[in-house]
Enzyme design. Sequence first.
Site, PDB file in Angstrom:
ATOM      1  CG  ASN A 153      35.253  56.079  32.141  1.00  0.00           C
ATOM      2  OD1 ASN A 153      34.982  55.592  33.107  1.00  0.00           O
ATOM      3  ND2 ASN A 153      34.473  55.907  31.033  1.00  0.00           N
TER       4      ASN A 153
ATOM      5  CE1 TYR B 167      22.441  60.952  37.988  1.00  0.00           C
ATOM      6  CE2 TYR B 167      21.413  63.216  37.977  1.00  0.00           C
ATOM      7  CZ  TYR B 167      22.555  62.270  38.038  1.00  0.00           C
ATOM      8  OH  TYR B 167      23.745  63.110  37.979  1.00  0.00           O
TER       9      TYR B 167
ATOM     10  CB  ILE C 242      32.151  65.741  35.962  1.00  0.00           C
ATOM     11  CG1 ILE C 242      31.323  66.811  35.315  1.00  0.00           C
ATOM     12  CG2 ILE C 242      32.901  66.471  37.204  1.00  0.00           C
ATOM     13  CD1 ILE C 242      30.147  67.102  36.213  1.00  0.00           C
TER      14      ILE C 242
END
Length: 332
Positions: free
Chosen positions: A31, A183, A34
């Site tokens: 949604n 991350y 990328i």
Amino acid sequence: MVSTPTPTAPSWDVHRLPRADGHVVLVTGGNAGIGYFVTEQLSATGATVVLGSRDPAKAEAAMASIRARVAGARVRAVRLDLADLASLAATVASLDVACLDAVVLNAGVALDNPPRRETADGHELMFATNHLGHFALTQRLMPLLAAAPAARVVTMGSFAAKSERLDPDDLHSRNDYRPKRTYARSKLAQMHFGLELDRRLRAAGSTVTSVVVHPGGALDSLTPSRPPLPVRSAGARLRAAPGALLVQGKHAGAWPAVRAVLDPAVRGGQLWGPRVFGLRGTPRREPVWNHLTDTSTAARLWDASCHLTDLHLDLGLDHGLGTTTPGQPRSG
């Protein structure tokens, strides 16, 4: 004697993609960012694209944008929350398809400055969403993937993972939590998983293949607007313009994943990224990064992921990767 030239594969044109009518592709996190552009570009090929999203309203906005740009787009949405392992069985059931030609493991969460957070299952949020959720989802999707003639699992890694190393003894970053590093390591875990998955699929004689890609440097400020999704101001685009010499927008960051889904020349176990310094440009195959060839770390990660998701794999079963025996997710 005149020698016959060896035929070469046609060059890949990101703006003239091959048709994929009749194919079904799931894109996690389709949604926004990328993932949105992967969904939009695949929709233009005639494929049925299923957009996995936590937020139904954002999914509807994304589909409205795609339908406005792609005539006859076959796009629909399913609710997908990768941080909620117990919900994934229902997500897979809601696909309601006989087979799946590809899944793009794209969705991810990044925390900038907030303190370390855990899911309800006791897993660090970024590792849980970016890796464990995709690990568990892939196991549940495997019967659908194995039912297709030659399905692909495409894992979206990150260029940020190139300078990181995985610590199998601290997968949840309990000892040293730094958001950007955590991350990057969560994305590195995903890339290790994608390559280890292909090794295991080959050993099992499966028709499913696994490919790893990364988007290079993909910035919101260099990305074309897609109303009704959030629109970047002209000023923001102007300020970002010099950066286009080194990096690109998220529409271009989608190109390696789209090629990995569609190009018959792509093979399992490969790594694909942008052509120019791995940061921008059209997609190309690149050498697998040295630390991603560490099969012992990948095997340890696989075993830990099985334990943390409580999914026990039998690689000898007919559908390629084996069935899963779900239980209550465990923390670790």
